[in-house]
Design a protein around this motif. Sequence first.
Motif, PDB file in Angstrom:
ATOM      1  N   TYR A   1      53.836  66.905  -4.165  1.00  0.00           N
ATOM      2  CA  TYR A   1      53.793  66.939  -2.696  1.00  0.00           C
ATOM      3  C   TYR A   1      52.771  65.941  -2.159  1.00  0.00           C
ATOM      4  N   ARG A   2      51.557  65.976  -2.745  1.00  0.00           N
ATOM      5  CA  ARG A   2      50.485  65.091  -2.257  1.00  0.00           C
ATOM      6  C   ARG A   2      50.908  63.624  -2.325  1.00  0.00           C
TER       7      ARG A   2
ATOM      8  N   ALA B   1      53.513  63.048   0.370  1.00  0.00           N
ATOM      9  CA  ALA B   1      52.909  63.170   1.708  1.00  0.00           C
ATOM     10  C   ALA B   1      52.117  61.908   2.030  1.00  0.00           C
ATOM     11  N   ARG B   2      51.423  61.360   1.020  1.00  0.00           N
ATOM     12  CA  ARG B   2      50.652  60.128   1.244  1.00  0.00           C
ATOM     13  C   ARG B   2      51.600  58.961   1.530  1.00  0.00           C
TER      14      ARG B   2
ATOM     15  N   HIS C   1      53.276  59.730   5.191  1.00  0.00           N
ATOM     16  CA  HIS C   1      52.469  60.228   6.303  1.00  0.00           C
ATOM     17  C   HIS C   1      52.655  59.327   7.533  1.00  0.00           C
ATOM     18  N   PRO C   2      53.025  59.902   8.690  1.00  0.00           N
ATOM     19  CA  PRO C   2      53.344  59.083   9.869  1.00  0.00           C
ATOM     20  C   PRO C   2      52.207  58.170  10.317  1.00  0.00           C
ATOM     21  N   ASP C   3      50.968  58.532  10.013  1.00  0.00           N
ATOM     22  CA  ASP C   3      49.861  57.671  10.433  1.00  0.00           C
ATOM     23  C   ASP C   3      49.670  56.494   9.478  1.00  0.00           C
ATOM     24  N   VAL C   4      50.342  56.530   8.359  1.00  0.00           N
ATOM     25  CA  VAL C   4      50.140  55.510   7.333  1.00  0.00           C
ATOM     26  C   VAL C   4      51.430  54.744   7.033  1.00  0.00           C
TER      27      VAL C   4
ATOM     28  N   LYS D   1      54.972  52.842   6.987  1.00  0.00           N
ATOM     29  CA  LYS D   1      55.705  51.904   7.842  1.00  0.00           C
ATOM     30  C   LYS D   1      57.205  52.168   7.750  1.00  0.00           C
TER      31      LYS D   1
ATOM     32  N   PHE E   1      58.390  62.895   5.846  1.00  0.00           N
ATOM     33  CA  PHE E   1      57.128  63.638   5.788  1.00  0.00           C
ATOM     34  C   PHE E   1      57.369  65.108   6.145  1.00  0.00           C
TER      35      PHE E   1
ATOM     36  N   GLU F   1      57.389  65.732  18.466  1.00  0.00           N
ATOM     37  CA  GLU F   1      57.274  64.304  18.801  1.00  0.00           C
ATOM     38  C   GLU F   1      58.650  63.679  18.743  1.00  0.00           C
TER      39      GLU F   1
END
Lengths: 341, 112
Positions: free
Chosen positions: A25-26, A29-30, A33-36, A38, A46, A153
């Motif tokens: 999962y980690r 997830a990395r 991740h929407p903040d990371v 592209k 995610f 969102e």
Amino acid sequence: MKYTDYYATLGVARDAATDEIKKAYRKLARQYHPDVSKDVDGERKFKEVGEAWATLRDPEKRAAYDQLGQHGAGEEFQPPPDWARRYGAGMGPGQGAGPGMGDGRGAGSEGFSFEGLDLSDLFAELSRGRAGGARQGGAGSGPARPLRGEDYEATAQISLEDAFNGAIVELNLAIPDYDAKGRLTRSSRPFKARIPKGASDGQRLRLPGKGGRGGNGGRDGDLYLNIVLKPHPTFRADGHDLYLDLPVAPWEAALGATVEVPTMAGTVRLKIPSGTHAGKQLRLAGRGLPNPRGGAGDLFAIVHVVVPTVLDDREKQLFEQLAAASTFDPRSHFPRGRSES
Amino acid sequence: MKIEVTEVHWIEQHGDCSLRELAEAGRLSEEELQQLLELGVLHPLAIPAGLLGSEPRFAADCLVTMRSVRRLREGFELDAHGLSLALALLERVEEMERQLRALRAQMPDQPH
């Protein structure tokens, strides 16, 4: 209800230990991740791995999930007859948890219906049911605590013209909600949002109360709208400023000229000063996108000196005369040195 | 079916919000949020002279930060220190992306 294979989503075996699932999962997830990420589909992926982890990390939920059996991804299935009763899923707010709630007889029954649900709603409901039982169902427990609705969102792609003039965008979101009988359902919720003029690329707008419904009198969640500007054939946007490539002839750059330039509000005349060099930015104040804080951005015309690729005899003759007469040296700043032999 | 038009709010112009609203948006306890405040992740608005001693208020765009906090916390089980580092790095990336967008807008014939 459509089946989602949470083990396949995380790329682990069905008998994998929790630590192994957590590691998988980690990693995912990395990656998403929407903040990371592209990846244009990153937000959805995610969310998928998050849902899988939320279920498989919890021994009780994992046991409930395993009891659903193994099916093909996306395959329609019905949970076993006593599944909802055994695992306490399927109550709407205020219905309480524990024995006697949803009877699991499937769609159309007096109790809980699986119709229109997806698996993530069901397991989210299982959590709510467990928490709700402690909060509202049992004898001696206090009054139900208000539950705030989920925030969501969405992305709205708008044209530069829409950003300049304002626009109404139509959105269709599948948000879990409770029906009149308090049953959880997932249905499309179409709505229109008025985007005021002056939205810029990457800006987030908030639609209060347009997210998931709150429970026990809690307030509804919000919807956050991420604005993405579609590429424009003529203008490029940076915040509220706009940029435009302005091709000019060599004699216009050297002698100066007045040329017509497109803006978002129509064509204007722009004076090019004599001796304008390539790359110079000519500013048209207040001709960019309107700024909601007041005023407007600027429009910058970036000068490109364009040389004709084919010269007729007369043009060639005039350029040759100019070359012979001019003392201008565009490379005068280069260091002078010994020539390579 | 008639669909009503919903008015949207500019986040930065939607006034301010309370500590409790931020805690709700980030799914944090007020104690956890207090830790983030102490680490400088969030800054309260200046309290007007006449209202000294009142509850701290925050710019509404802190709600967006709290959505990132929630994703980072739920996704990676970060503690307050991990969160503050991740958010600071994300802020730097965002600023560099903003600068890159600005440079690209000024360059001709670049894909956008």
